[in-house]
Design an enzyme around this catalytic site. Sequence first.
Site, short mmCIF file in Angstrom:
data_model
loop_
_atom_site.label_atom_id
_atom_site.label_comp_id
_atom_site.label_asym_id
_atom_site.label_seq_id
_atom_site.Cartn_x
_atom_site.Cartn_y
_atom_site.Cartn_z
N TYR A 1 -102.65 -41.17 12.74
CA TYR A 1 -103.16 -41.60 14.11
C TYR A 1 -104.60 -40.88 14.16
CZ TYR A 1 -99.20 -42.43 17.19
OH TYR A 1 -97.82 -42.69 18.01
N ASP B 1 -102.92 -30.85 16.00
CA ASP B 1 -103.48 -31.40 15.18
C ASP B 1 -105.21 -30.79 14.92
OD1 ASP B 1 -102.41 -33.48 13.77
OD2 ASP B 1 -102.41 -35.19 16.15
#
Length: 541
Positions: free
Chosen positions: A258, A174
């Site tokens: 997320y 990420d």
Amino acid sequence: MYGADRDSTPDTHKFIQAFLYARAPHNHPDSNQYAFPLPFSPVLDIFLGKVVRIDPLATGGKEDGLSYHTGGKKPMAHCVENEYYHELQKTGPRKDLKPLHVVQPEGPSFTVIDGNSVSWQKWRFRVGFNYREGMTVHDVRYDGRPVFYRLSVSEMTVPYGDPRSPYHRKQAFDLGDAGAGSTANSLSLGCDCLGMIHYFSGWLSNDQGNPIKAESVICLHEQDGGIGWKHTNHRTQNAGIVRARNLVLQSILTVGNYEYMFAWMFMQNGNVELETRATGILSTSLIDPGKTSEWGNVVSPGILAANHQHLFCLRIDPMLDGPINTVIQEDSVTVPQTERENPHGNAWRLVKTPFETSGFANADPLANRCFKIVNESVRNPISGNPVGYKLVPQPCQLLLAGLDSVVRRRARFAEHHIWVTKYRDGDLWAGGKWTNQSLAEIDGVHDYAARKERVRNQDIVLWHTFGMTHNPRVEDFPVMPVEITTLSLKPADFFEKNPALDVPQSRQSENKSVLVRDLLPSVAKKVAEPSEGAYCKKSKL
């Protein structure tokens, strides 16, 4: 991002594997798309700029193994709306919640000068921001003494545990792939932080290389930290007590489905903590009605949420009373009763093992293992020990992927909880500089440590891998309650006494707490009267 396959090569084209979803029949733009996953997946070739194939997605369960095309002609007919957005929920919000206001009538206790220099009580530091790490903290000092040169979250990988192709490719980096700065939220008053807020903005660039201002990507505020310390003298019944006050520096990322919240907390007792919160929506796939899977959990009709991990790597660049530091592993070990010094069997000793060369170690809660960063040339005048700060590592589960898997080779930093390396300019990325469709972790922390450089009494960097293995629950859908992980860096013989001794006594004249019965007599009477007598007796005791 299209995780690399075993047969990939450096010349393999760059791909994006798309997982597609539908909206609910009402077609609201904020519909929870993850409740309607489609059973096919196109692959886009970035070099060619076109879709090169469409992969079928398995929708079977334990009964079908790795079989495909098990869903019939209407594979999504059993999916239902499952909304998180307040306007779309069929039941309204709860009505019994009263407002809670954070009020600072004299203003905040912190100041910000020169755009990014923060002063708060005895703490001083600077705030940084970049596209990859997002929020960074620099030149951290307590009462003028240097403590940390640079603090940052270096990397995060999210490998998924569904082995059915193409789900086996799901392994997000990420930070390296998306960027914590590039995905940082623009924060707003009354939503992400409460009280009196100072916002920091940053700068990013668009695909043309032009600067774009990232507005309000970091918030700074104070919050009550509960009781900081207390002691009641049992002879006089006089209590010494202080309320702890924490300074919070927070940033929030949205990486696809997320959300991640990173909050650095600076405390009056000299502690520095990193609080990480994970929330957002599970990455989902379709499953046939009535079936279950060992690779995840059914969280809504037709919705399978795969097992996965969130593994972060914290980068700590210390400068405890100077840049020359050492990391010591400290274990609490039982002394055998057979030894002459321990005839009653009640003793234990601390076994201290300094890192001599760069390498790694793992957490061990059964040994109360901690890792102390010390300056061996500066001694505490009370204990005689070197001044230091200690990290108690989170004993999380490490990378579960097989030893020879591409997933593991791409994230070697997640094989161990602790790494100690010698500082070099540019050694910033735990997972390597280039993670997008990588074949292995190249020039990451594993390679830094493999140099076997001398790290005792050197300019060093301490890395800590932490996180969670997320085996989803039904309660994690349609939006996941925050999962909180806290890491602490605590002074260890750095000071000559409790550094929070001079925090003012907690007093009602300052705190202005209010009895419920005085504020709302009719409500308080209804709640308190039945047990009021028993409560008073307990209070007197």
